[in-house]
Design a protein around this motif. Structure first.
Motif, mmCIF file in Angstrom:
data_model
loop_
_atom_site.group_PDB
_atom_site.id
_atom_site.type_symbol
_atom_site.label_atom_id
_atom_site.label_comp_id
_atom_site.label_asym_id
_atom_site.label_seq_id
_atom_site.Cartn_x
_atom_site.Cartn_y
_atom_site.Cartn_z
ATOM 1 N N PRO A 249 0.808 -1.226 0.000
ATOM 2 C CA PRO A 249 0.000 0.000 0.000
ATOM 3 C C PRO A 249 0.842 1.278 0.000
ATOM 4 O O PRO A 249 0.304 2.367 -0.231
ATOM 5 N N TYR A 250 2.155 1.169 0.195
ATOM 6 C CA TYR A 250 3.001 2.354 0.265
ATOM 7 C C TYR A 250 3.720 2.628 -1.049
ATOM 8 O O TYR A 250 3.731 3.757 -1.528
ATOM 9 N N CYS A 251 4.334 1.576 -1.622
ATOM 10 C CA CYS A 251 5.100 1.796 -2.866
ATOM 11 C C CYS A 251 4.437 1.141 -4.074
ATOM 12 O O CYS A 251 4.925 1.260 -5.191
ATOM 13 N N LYS B 115 2.247 -13.397 2.028
ATOM 14 C CA LYS B 115 2.561 -13.636 3.440
ATOM 15 C C LYS B 115 3.574 -12.631 3.990
ATOM 16 O O LYS B 115 3.927 -12.695 5.163
ATOM 17 N N ALA B 116 4.033 -11.718 3.154
ATOM 18 C CA ALA B 116 5.066 -10.771 3.598
ATOM 19 C C ALA B 116 4.516 -9.850 4.681
ATOM 20 O O ALA B 116 3.376 -9.400 4.624
ATOM 21 N N THR B 117 5.341 -9.566 5.687
ATOM 22 C CA THR B 117 4.967 -8.629 6.748
ATOM 23 C C THR B 117 5.714 -7.312 6.600
ATOM 24 O O THR B 117 5.413 -6.345 7.286
ATOM 25 N N ARG B 118 6.712 -7.302 5.710
ATOM 26 C CA ARG B 118 7.473 -6.089 5.437
ATOM 27 C C ARG B 118 7.752 -6.059 3.935
ATOM 28 O O ARG B 118 8.074 -7.069 3.339
ATOM 29 N N CYS B 119 7.601 -4.923 3.306
ATOM 30 C CA CYS B 119 7.843 -4.776 1.864
ATOM 31 C C CYS B 119 9.334 -4.826 1.602
ATOM 32 O O CYS B 119 10.101 -4.077 2.202
ATOM 33 N N PRO B 120 9.785 -5.729 0.705
ATOM 34 C CA PRO B 120 11.226 -5.807 0.420
ATOM 35 C C PRO B 120 11.732 -4.619 -0.385
ATOM 36 O O PRO B 120 12.930 -4.371 -0.454
ATOM 37 N N ASN B 121 10.834 -3.841 -0.959
ATOM 38 C CA ASN B 121 11.246 -2.715 -1.795
ATOM 39 C C ASN B 121 11.372 -1.411 -0.982
ATOM 40 O O ASN B 121 12.372 -0.718 -1.055
ATOM 41 N N CYS B 122 10.337 -1.082 -0.211
ATOM 42 C CA CYS B 122 10.361 0.157 0.532
ATOM 43 C C CYS B 122 10.561 -0.038 2.023
ATOM 44 O O CYS B 122 10.626 0.917 2.790
ATOM 45 N N THR B 123 10.644 -1.277 2.452
ATOM 46 C CA THR B 123 10.848 -1.727 3.845
ATOM 47 C C THR B 123 9.750 -1.266 4.792
ATOM 48 O O THR B 123 9.939 -1.210 5.988
ATOM 49 N N SER B 124 8.601 -0.901 4.262
ATOM 50 C CA SER B 124 7.486 -0.523 5.133
ATOM 51 C C SER B 124 6.928 -1.762 5.804
ATOM 52 O O SER B 124 6.907 -2.840 5.229
#
Length: 132
Positions: free
Chosen positions: A111-113, A120-129
């Motif tokens: 939702p950020y980038c 299942k991701a809890t943190r975005c690997p691209n923007c680290t949100s």
């Protein structure tokens, strides 16, 4: 060798084919009678009392029976039409396979980038949100 022949003959598709040939021969006689004894006399009557089975052309010593040929063509057309109707009915009776259930999604959008990430991701690997 006799055992192999017996196994070959007793296979289902060989027996089905034999039954189909026998029924087809009987059906051909029925259609031949329908054309020769019912349809062609009516067509001959409409055309002024013409008997198609006697129509012929003599070329030298050869007699070309074109009336019998016309009757055979009509036999073929009647048989082909009936087979068409049977195949059409058989295809209509076949049930279409049920549509497969839609596959569960394996990705979602951050939702950020707005990049695509694993579901299942809890943190975005691209923007680290951190994702909820």
């Amino acid at each position: 060798m006799l055992k192999e022949f017996k196994e070959f003959v007793m296979r289902g598709n060989v027996l089905d084919l034999a039954v189909a040939v026998i029924i087809g021969g009987a059906f051909g006689k029925i259609v031949g009678s329908l054309v020769n004894d019912v349809i062609m006399p009516v067509i001959g009557l409409i055309m002024g009392g013409v008997n198609f089975s006697e129509l012929s052309i003599t070329v030298g010593a050869t007699v070309i029976k074109w009336g019998a040929f016309v009757q055979t063509i009509i036999d073929f057309l009647v048989i082909a039409f009936v087979i068409f109707l049977i195949v059409k009915a058989a295809n209509k009776m076949k049930k279409d396979p049920a549509p497969a259930a839609p596959a569960e999604p394996t990705t979602k959008e951050c939702p950020y980038c707005f990049s695509t990430i694993a579901i299942k991701a809890t943190r975005c690997p691209n923007c680290t949100s951190e994702l909820k």
